[in-house]
Design a protein around this motif. Structure first.
Motif, PDB file in Angstrom:
ATOM      1  N   PHE A   1       0.867  -1.224  -0.156  1.00  0.00           N
ATOM      2  CA  PHE A   1       0.060   0.032   0.081  1.00  0.00           C
ATOM      3  C   PHE A   1       1.032   1.178  -0.155  1.00  0.00           C
ATOM      4  N   PRO A   2       0.587   2.538  -0.547  1.00  0.00           N
ATOM      5  CA  PRO A   2       1.192   3.446  -0.435  1.00  0.00           C
ATOM      6  C   PRO A   2       1.208   4.394   0.758  1.00  0.00           C
ATOM      7  N   PHE A   3       2.223   4.826   1.131  1.00  0.00           N
ATOM      8  CA  PHE A   3       2.277   5.572   2.389  1.00  0.00           C
ATOM      9  C   PHE A   3       2.714   7.094   2.300  1.00  0.00           C
ATOM     10  N   ARG A   4       2.027   7.885   3.166  1.00  0.00           N
ATOM     11  CA  ARG A   4       2.676   9.182   3.180  1.00  0.00           C
ATOM     12  C   ARG A   4       3.608   9.377   4.340  1.00  0.00           C
ATOM     13  N   VAL A   5       4.808  10.141   3.821  1.00  0.00           N
ATOM     14  CA  VAL A   5       5.924  10.310   4.970  1.00  0.00           C
ATOM     15  C   VAL A   5       5.529  11.811   5.720  1.00  0.00           C
ATOM     16  N   GLY A   6       5.443  11.462   6.901  1.00  0.00           N
ATOM     17  CA  GLY A   6       5.157  12.867   7.668  1.00  0.00           C
ATOM     18  C   GLY A   6       6.755  13.568   8.058  1.00  0.00           C
ATOM     19  N   SER A   7       7.714  12.702   8.400  1.00  0.00           N
ATOM     20  CA  SER A   7       9.008  13.286   8.697  1.00  0.00           C
ATOM     21  C   SER A   7      10.209  12.232   8.328  1.00  0.00           C
ATOM     22  N   CYS A   8      11.259  12.584   7.846  1.00  0.00           N
ATOM     23  CA  CYS A   8      12.327  11.793   7.384  1.00  0.00           C
ATOM     24  C   CYS A   8      13.447  12.706   8.100  1.00  0.00           C
ATOM     25  N   ALA A   9      14.480  12.795   7.270  1.00  0.00           N
ATOM     26  CA  ALA A   9      15.553  13.640   7.826  1.00  0.00           C
ATOM     27  C   ALA A   9      15.419  15.167   8.066  1.00  0.00           C
ATOM     28  N   ARG A  10      16.218  15.339   9.126  1.00  0.00           N
ATOM     29  CA  ARG A  10      16.025  17.154   9.525  1.00  0.00           C
ATOM     30  C   ARG A  10      17.378  17.355  10.092  1.00  0.00           C
ATOM     31  N   CYS A  11      17.505  18.626   9.721  1.00  0.00           N
ATOM     32  CA  CYS A  11      18.624  19.364  10.369  1.00  0.00           C
ATOM     33  C   CYS A  11      18.426  19.521  11.822  1.00  0.00           C
ATOM     34  N   ALA A  12      19.358  19.569  12.714  1.00  0.00           N
ATOM     35  CA  ALA A  12      19.084  20.043  13.940  1.00  0.00           C
ATOM     36  C   ALA A  12      18.508  21.362  14.440  1.00  0.00           C
ATOM     37  N   THR A  13      18.373  22.477  13.649  1.00  0.00           N
ATOM     38  CA  THR A  13      17.951  23.460  13.921  1.00  0.00           C
ATOM     39  C   THR A  13      16.371  23.242  13.354  1.00  0.00           C
ATOM     40  N   HIS A  14      15.972  22.508  12.561  1.00  0.00           N
ATOM     41  CA  HIS A  14      14.749  22.427  12.208  1.00  0.00           C
ATOM     42  C   HIS A  14      14.000  21.587  13.336  1.00  0.00           C
ATOM     43  N   ASN A  15      14.734  20.621  13.780  1.00  0.00           N
ATOM     44  CA  ASN A  15      14.317  19.626  14.611  1.00  0.00           C
ATOM     45  C   ASN A  15      13.986  20.272  16.133  1.00  0.00           C
ATOM     46  N   SER A  16      14.897  21.181  16.376  1.00  0.00           N
ATOM     47  CA  SER A  16      14.669  22.065  17.393  1.00  0.00           C
ATOM     48  C   SER A  16      13.342  22.790  17.491  1.00  0.00           C
ATOM     49  N   ASN A  17      13.193  23.439  16.154  1.00  0.00           N
ATOM     50  CA  ASN A  17      12.118  24.433  16.037  1.00  0.00           C
ATOM     51  C   ASN A  17      10.672  23.592  16.038  1.00  0.00           C
ATOM     52  N   ILE A  18      10.709  22.360  15.758  1.00  0.00           N
ATOM     53  CA  ILE A  18       9.374  21.651  15.818  1.00  0.00           C
ATOM     54  C   ILE A  18       9.236  20.845  17.223  1.00  0.00           C
ATOM     55  N   GLY A  19      10.287  21.039  18.016  1.00  0.00           N
ATOM     56  CA  GLY A  19      10.081  20.715  19.279  1.00  0.00           C
ATOM     57  C   GLY A  19      10.575  19.140  19.460  1.00  0.00           C
ATOM     58  N   GLY A  20      11.234  18.506  18.607  1.00  0.00           N
ATOM     59  CA  GLY A  20      11.883  17.327  18.300  1.00  0.00           C
ATOM     60  C   GLY A  20      12.995  17.039  19.702  1.00  0.00           C
ATOM     61  N   ALA A  21      12.907  15.642  19.835  1.00  0.00           N
ATOM     62  CA  ALA A  21      13.926  15.233  20.853  1.00  0.00           C
ATOM     63  C   ALA A  21      15.270  15.745  20.334  1.00  0.00           C
ATOM     64  N   LYS A  22      16.190  16.038  21.624  1.00  0.00           N
ATOM     65  CA  LYS A  22      17.627  16.592  21.197  1.00  0.00           C
ATOM     66  C   LYS A  22      18.290  15.534  20.629  1.00  0.00           C
ATOM     67  N   GLN A  23      18.088  14.180  20.704  1.00  0.00           N
ATOM     68  CA  GLN A  23      18.845  13.068  20.136  1.00  0.00           C
ATOM     69  C   GLN A  23      17.976  12.300  19.333  1.00  0.00           C
ATOM     70  N   SER A  24      16.989  13.018  18.550  1.00  0.00           N
ATOM     71  CA  SER A  24      16.273  12.579  17.498  1.00  0.00           C
ATOM     72  C   SER A  24      16.966  11.567  16.581  1.00  0.00           C
ATOM     73  N   ASP A  25      16.283  10.589  16.258  1.00  0.00           N
ATOM     74  CA  ASP A  25      16.853   9.487  15.233  1.00  0.00           C
ATOM     75  C   ASP A  25      16.702  10.395  13.817  1.00  0.00           C
TER      76      ASP A  25
END
Length: 103
Positions: free
Chosen positions: A11-35
């Motif tokens: 089945f097809p699927f939609r990607v919500g998130s994949c690779a992020r830079c550290a700045t974007h990760n911080s801006n969206i409230g991602g975990a500091k050690q996000s995968d």
């Protein structure tokens, strides 16, 4: 691995998130050690990383397929949320499975 996962799930699927830079990760409230964070000096052979695949709340069969096939492909960190399934590779000896809430 993501394309192989899609083919295996049938089945097809939609990607919500994949690779992020550290700045974007911080801006969206991602975990500091996000995968999801792409680290500097990453080698092409490094398979670590993560993807969030959007899944409707009551798509139990699709969630099961993502988890089942994800494990068979070597994803060792899995989070099952209300609106997505997180599949990650950290290279841990024993897999990690947890539940969460989509933001």
């Amino acid at each position: 691995k993501v394309e192989t996962l899609r083919v295996m799930c049938c089945f097809p699927f939609r990607v919500g998130s994949c690779a992020r830079c550290a700045t974007h990760n911080s801006n969206i409230g991602g975990a500091k050690q996000s995968d999801h964070i792409v680290r500097a000096m990453r080698k092409d052979t490094d398979e670590r990383g993560a993807i969030d695949i959007k899944v409707d709340e009551f798509s139990y069969e699709r969630r099961y397929a993502l988890v089942q096939h994800g494990i068979s492909l070597g994803f060792d960190v899995i989070e099952i949320c209300d609106a997505h399934v997180h599949l990650g590779i950290r290279g841990v000896e024993k897999g990690i499975l947890f539940t969460g809430k989509s933001r």
